[in-house]
Design an enzyme around this catalytic site. Structure first.
Site, PDB file in Angstrom:
ATOM      1  N   ASN A  66       0.858  -1.184   0.000  1.00 24.62           N
ATOM      2  CA  ASN A  66       0.000   0.000   0.000  1.00 24.62           C
ATOM      3  C   ASN A  66       0.898   1.240   0.000  1.00 24.62           C
ATOM      4  OD1 ASN A  66      -1.923   1.986   0.398  1.00 24.62           O
ATOM      5  ND2 ASN A  66      -2.331   1.451   2.528  1.00 24.62           N
TER       6      ASN A  66
ATOM      7  N   GLY B  34       3.575   3.060  12.853  1.00 25.85           N
ATOM      8  CA  GLY B  34       4.254   4.345  12.936  1.00 25.85           C
ATOM      9  C   GLY B  34       4.364   4.905  14.340  1.00 25.85           C
TER      10      GLY B  34
ATOM     11  N   HIS C   6      -9.452   0.976   5.406  1.00 23.51           N
ATOM     12  CA  HIS C   6      -8.142   1.147   6.033  1.00 23.51           C
ATOM     13  C   HIS C   6      -8.279   2.049   7.263  1.00 23.51           C
ATOM     14  CE1 HIS C   6      -3.954   2.424   6.575  1.00 23.51           C
ATOM     15  NE2 HIS C   6      -3.615   1.347   5.886  1.00 23.51           N
TER      16      HIS C   6
ATOM     17  N   GLU D 108      -6.688   4.490   8.277  1.00 26.59           N
ATOM     18  CA  GLU D 108      -6.592   5.927   7.980  1.00 26.59           C
ATOM     19  C   GLU D 108      -7.898   6.464   7.407  1.00 26.59           C
ATOM     20  OE1 GLU D 108      -1.853   5.285   7.184  1.00 26.59           O
ATOM     21  OE2 GLU D 108      -3.190   5.605   5.475  1.00 26.59           O
TER      22      GLU D 108
ATOM     23  N   GLU E 194      -5.070  -4.805  11.126  1.00 27.58           N
ATOM     24  CA  GLU E 194      -4.157  -3.701  11.428  1.00 27.58           C
ATOM     25  C   GLU E 194      -4.210  -3.376  12.919  1.00 27.58           C
ATOM     26  OE1 GLU E 194      -4.218  -0.327   8.271  1.00 27.58           O
ATOM     27  OE2 GLU E 194      -6.297  -0.773   8.770  1.00 27.58           O
TER      28      GLU E 194
ATOM     29  N   SER F 224       3.195  -2.621  10.607  1.00 23.72           N
ATOM     30  CA  SER F 224       4.654  -2.415  10.569  1.00 23.72           C
ATOM     31  C   SER F 224       5.403  -3.717  10.312  1.00 23.72           C
ATOM     32  CB  SER F 224       5.140  -1.766  11.875  1.00 23.72           C
ATOM     33  OG  SER F 224       4.588  -0.482  12.016  1.00 23.72           O
TER      34      SER F 224
ATOM     35  N   LYS G 184       0.067   4.286  -0.264  1.00 22.69           N
ATOM     36  CA  LYS G 184      -0.588   5.449   0.340  1.00 22.69           C
ATOM     37  C   LYS G 184      -0.372   6.683  -0.559  1.00 22.69           C
ATOM     38  CE  LYS G 184      -0.169   3.291   4.839  1.00 22.69           C
ATOM     39  NZ  LYS G 184       0.032   3.455   6.290  1.00 22.69           N
TER      40      LYS G 184
END
Length: 253
Positions: free
Chosen positions: A9, A176, A98, A100, A170, A216, A11
């Site tokens: 991905n 992050g 996702h 985000e 996820e 990650s 992004k």
């Protein structure tokens, strides 16, 4: 038997030239290896680069996915991209829900379900993301949160259509943040997701659905994660922006 999948991905990263260079590097790296028949590599670039990625893709190397899709079929929805458009570009996969999108754009489980329906209606395989944030993990609510997202986004589907879904777990708290989910923590949630699928659709169907890890994942931890019995690959963020790092994950099986 379910597929092993590594999906990159990208992004909102890379200029056109950088994307071209990355795709060229990725092709060069993929040409050096012979992947197992049950492993699939997917590249999910930003929308402007999808056609370029498709030109590179060639079935023997990787498939192309989108990062998002509209819940509407067509119409006056400025800036949106429909599943019909993706189908016409011969795209195979699309990421849905996702973390985000849920956090920054308020996407709900109901919206995720509507997007899943759009993709299935146009012959695309949804990669549906679920997972808890740090506050939910610290409160011990991770199973409750994941259950709600899986049921709300997917359980309206029948057994035939659920088999077309890829799920990505996820742990949002491990993306992050410097924190890392252990293989044991990741396996626990993956096994729980599979148990939810088995309770709804039966063990045979559940055992055919690929569940990816999206927290990650790097070349340094991919092999250990992928050795877990219910982790079928990864949805890769930052490490997908460098061909050698991405290939370090692709070859971890």
């Amino acid at each position: 038997m379910r597929k092993h999948i590594v999906a990159g991905n990208w992004k909102m990263n890379l200029t056109f030239t950088e994307a071209d260079e990355l795709l060229d590097d990725l092709m060069s790296e993929l040409e050096k290896v012979e992947l197992p028949r049950d492993e699939k590599v997917i590249v999910c670039p930003p929308f402007p680069y999808i056609e370029m990625a498709s030109d590179y893709a060639n079935d023997s190397y990787f498939a192309v996915g989108a990062q998002n899709v509209s819940d509407k079929d067509k119409g006056a929805y400025t800036g949106e991209v429909s599943a019909a458009m993706l189908e016409s570009c011969e795209i195979d996969y699309c990421i849905v829900g996702h973390s985000e999108r849920r956090a920054y754009y308020g996407e709900t489980d109901a919206l995720v379900a509507a997007k899943v329906d759009q993709l299935l209606a146009h012959n695309l395989s949804p990669i549906v993301c679920v997972g808890e944030v740090l506050e939910e993990r610290e409160a011990g609510r991770q199973l409750e949160v994941v259950k709600k997202q899986v049921e709300g986004g997917l359980f309206h589907l029948d057994a035939e259509n659920i088999k077309k879904i890829v799920i990505a777990y996820e742990p949002v708290w491990a993306i992050g943040t410097g924190k890392t989910a252990t293989p044991e923590q990741a396996q626990e949630i993956h096994a729980y997701i599979r148990s939810l699928l088995a309770a709804k659709y039966g063990k045979e169907v559940a055992d055919d659905i690929s569940i990816l890890y999206g927290g990650s994942c790097k070349p340094s931890n991919a092999k250990e994660l992928f050795a877990c019995p219910d982790i079928d690959g990864g949805l890769i963020g930052g490490a997908s922006l460098k061909a050698k790092d991405f290939m370090g994950i692709v070859t971890a099986f």
